[in-house]
Design an enzyme around this catalytic site. Structure first.
Site, PDB file in Angstrom:
ATOM      1  N   ASP A 150       0.860  -1.178   0.000  1.00  0.00           N
ATOM      2  CA  ASP A 150       0.000   0.000   0.000  1.00  0.00           C
ATOM      3  C   ASP A 150       0.900   1.232   0.000  1.00  0.00           C
ATOM      4  OD1 ASP A 150      -2.422   1.513   0.300  1.00  0.00           O
ATOM      5  OD2 ASP A 150      -2.035   1.713   2.424  1.00  0.00           O
ATOM      6  N   SER A 151       0.310   2.381  -0.271  1.00  0.00           N
ATOM      7  CA  SER A 151       1.076   3.625  -0.256  1.00  0.00           C
ATOM      8  C   SER A 151       1.497   3.998   1.160  1.00  0.00           C
ATOM      9  CB  SER A 151       0.221   4.750  -0.840  1.00  0.00           C
ATOM     10  OG  SER A 151      -0.972   4.862  -0.102  1.00  0.00           O
ATOM     11  N   TYR A 202      -0.386   8.053  -2.501  1.00  0.00           N
ATOM     12  CA  TYR A 202      -0.369   7.767  -3.937  1.00  0.00           C
ATOM     13  C   TYR A 202      -1.480   8.526  -4.665  1.00  0.00           C
ATOM     14  CZ  TYR A 202       2.918   3.756  -3.764  1.00  0.00           C
ATOM     15  OH  TYR A 202       4.006   2.950  -3.632  1.00  0.00           O
ATOM     16  N   GLY A 203      -2.497   8.933  -3.912  1.00  0.00           N
ATOM     17  CA  GLY A 203      -3.692   9.509  -4.538  1.00  0.00           C
ATOM     18  C   GLY A 203      -3.435  10.740  -5.378  1.00  0.00           C
ATOM     19  N   CYS A 260      -4.096  -1.016  -2.278  1.00  0.00           N
ATOM     20  CA  CYS A 260      -4.275   0.423  -2.398  1.00  0.00           C
ATOM     21  C   CYS A 260      -5.121   0.658  -3.642  1.00  0.00           C
ATOM     22  CB  CYS A 260      -2.895   1.066  -2.543  1.00  0.00           C
ATOM     23  SG  CYS A 260      -2.891   2.766  -3.107  1.00  0.00           S
ATOM     24  N   ASN A 261      -6.191   1.422  -3.486  1.00  0.00           N
ATOM     25  CA  ASN A 261      -7.063   1.683  -4.627  1.00  0.00           C
ATOM     26  C   ASN A 261      -6.347   2.451  -5.726  1.00  0.00           C
ATOM     27  OD1 ASN A 261     -10.233   1.058  -4.242  1.00  0.00           O
ATOM     28  ND2 ASN A 261      -9.249   1.339  -2.263  1.00  0.00           N
ATOM     29  N   GLU A 270      -4.812   9.391   8.875  1.00  0.00           N
ATOM     30  CA  GLU A 270      -3.411   9.104   9.228  1.00  0.00           C
ATOM     31  C   GLU A 270      -2.958   9.945  10.413  1.00  0.00           C
ATOM     32  OE1 GLU A 270      -0.401   7.983   6.799  1.00  0.00           O
ATOM     33  OE2 GLU A 270      -1.799   6.475   6.083  1.00  0.00           O
ATOM     34  N   CYS A 314     -11.098   3.509  -0.432  1.00  0.00           N
ATOM     35  CA  CYS A 314      -9.750   3.786   0.058  1.00  0.00           C
ATOM     36  C   CYS A 314      -9.560   2.956   1.318  1.00  0.00           C
ATOM     37  CB  CYS A 314      -9.591   5.277   0.367  1.00  0.00           C
ATOM     38  SG  CYS A 314      -8.035   5.694   1.164  1.00  0.00           S
ATOM     39  N   THR A 315      -8.388   2.350   1.458  1.00  0.00           N
ATOM     40  CA  THR A 315      -8.184   1.417   2.573  1.00  0.00           C
ATOM     41  C   THR A 315      -8.195   2.100   3.942  1.00  0.00           C
ATOM     42  OG1 THR A 315      -5.810   1.598   2.143  1.00  0.00           O
ATOM     43  CG2 THR A 315      -6.920  -0.355   1.297  1.00  0.00           C
ATOM     44  N   HIS A 316      -8.088   3.418   3.968  1.00  0.00           N
ATOM     45  CA  HIS A 316      -8.156   4.118   5.259  1.00  0.00           C
ATOM     46  C   HIS A 316      -9.593   4.202   5.793  1.00  0.00           C
ATOM     47  CE1 HIS A 316      -4.292   5.514   3.848  1.00  0.00           C
ATOM     48  NE2 HIS A 316      -4.051   6.086   5.002  1.00  0.00           N
TER      49      HIS A 316
END
Length: 271
Positions: free
Chosen positions: A14-15, A46-47, A77-78, A158, A190-192
């Protein structure tokens, strides 16, 4: 003696550390699988990176995961799934299987919501790539996808801003956008975002299904391993968590994402 293929680890990258939500869901569903996680914290997020940059990062990270003998690589990561999945699959070839976090969601929506209107929130990269829209349209199930970029959310999470008044107002502002009106389900692209799932559900007061991608992806990994006789029946060795740039705040956040203490190893891939 070489490790049996099924006992080799699953590589997840992932980023940053958001992908730990997916890793956590996988370890819960598949307790016998060993995880090698790489968070490219040096390049986060990365977005807002270009497709070419993300592809270059992804290839280099896959080199590391192949050296670690991973049987399966999951792009958790999307943004990276949108930008680099096809390239990574070609690059890795027969050395490992490659999965992304977008296809499982698209398949789930096709099965669950034919003919409905679905919302998507994610980074600019994920939303602007139109990858979800293209894949949903290919299903030909009469699903209308409404998407809205929510670039502040990942950084906010984050930094630990959730379940408070700051995150409430940011979430409220994004979800109130006309782009997302009239939806019956919302993809957390988004994984967050699983970390703010409760807040998003509260906003919708039960009127919209909020889809946690990490659970759907973990199920897909399980089905895939079983279908290909790759599922491990025994946990061999320890999970490993690498980050390309180490800060104390990442270590604190990992506990939130992975729901238990993680020993982060600094692996300076870019030096």
């Amino acid at each position: 003696m070489a490790l049996a293929t099924k006992h080799r680890p699953i590589g997840i990258f992932d980023s940053g550390i958001g992908g730990l939500t997916v890793a956590q869901a996988i370890t819960k569903l598949l307790p016998n699988e060993r995880i090698i996680y790489f968070g490219d914290t040096a390049h986060l997020p990365y977005g807002d990176k270009s497709t070419a940059a993300i592809q270059a990062y992804a290839v280099k990270i896959c080199d590391l995961l192949i050296r670690q003998n991973c049987k399966l690589i999951l792009i958790a990561c999307n943004s990276a799934s949108a930008a680099a999945y096809e390239l990574v699959r070609e690059y890795v070839g027969s050395k490992a299987k490659v999965l992304n976090v977008i296809d499982p969601i698209v398949n789930y929506i096709g099965q669950t919501y034919p003919g409905k209107t679905i919302g998507l929130i994610g980074t600019k990269q994920t939303v602007n790539s139109n990858v979800y829209r293209k894949k949903v349209d290919e299903l030909d199930k009469g699903i209308e996808l409404k998407s809205h970029a929510t670039p502040l959310l990942a950084a906010m999470i984050e930094e630990g801003f959730f379940n408070d008044s700051i995150s409430e107002s940011v979430i409220h502002t994004y979800l109130s956008d006309p782009d997302l009106q009239g939806i019956e389900a919302l993809i957390l692209g988004c994984t967050h975002y699983p970390l703010i799932k409760k807040q998003i559900e509260n906003f919708y007061k039960g009127e919209v299904d909020v889809l946690d991608a990490s659970l759907i992806v973990a199920q897909q990994v399980k089905d895939y391993l079983e279908a290909n006789s790759l599922a491990s029946d025994l946990l061999v060795g320890e999970h490993h968590f690498y980050v390309s740039d180490f800060t104390r705040s990442f270590e604190e956040s990992t506990r939130i994402f992975f729901k238990r203490k993680v020993n982060l190893e600094h692996y300076p891939l870019w030096e």
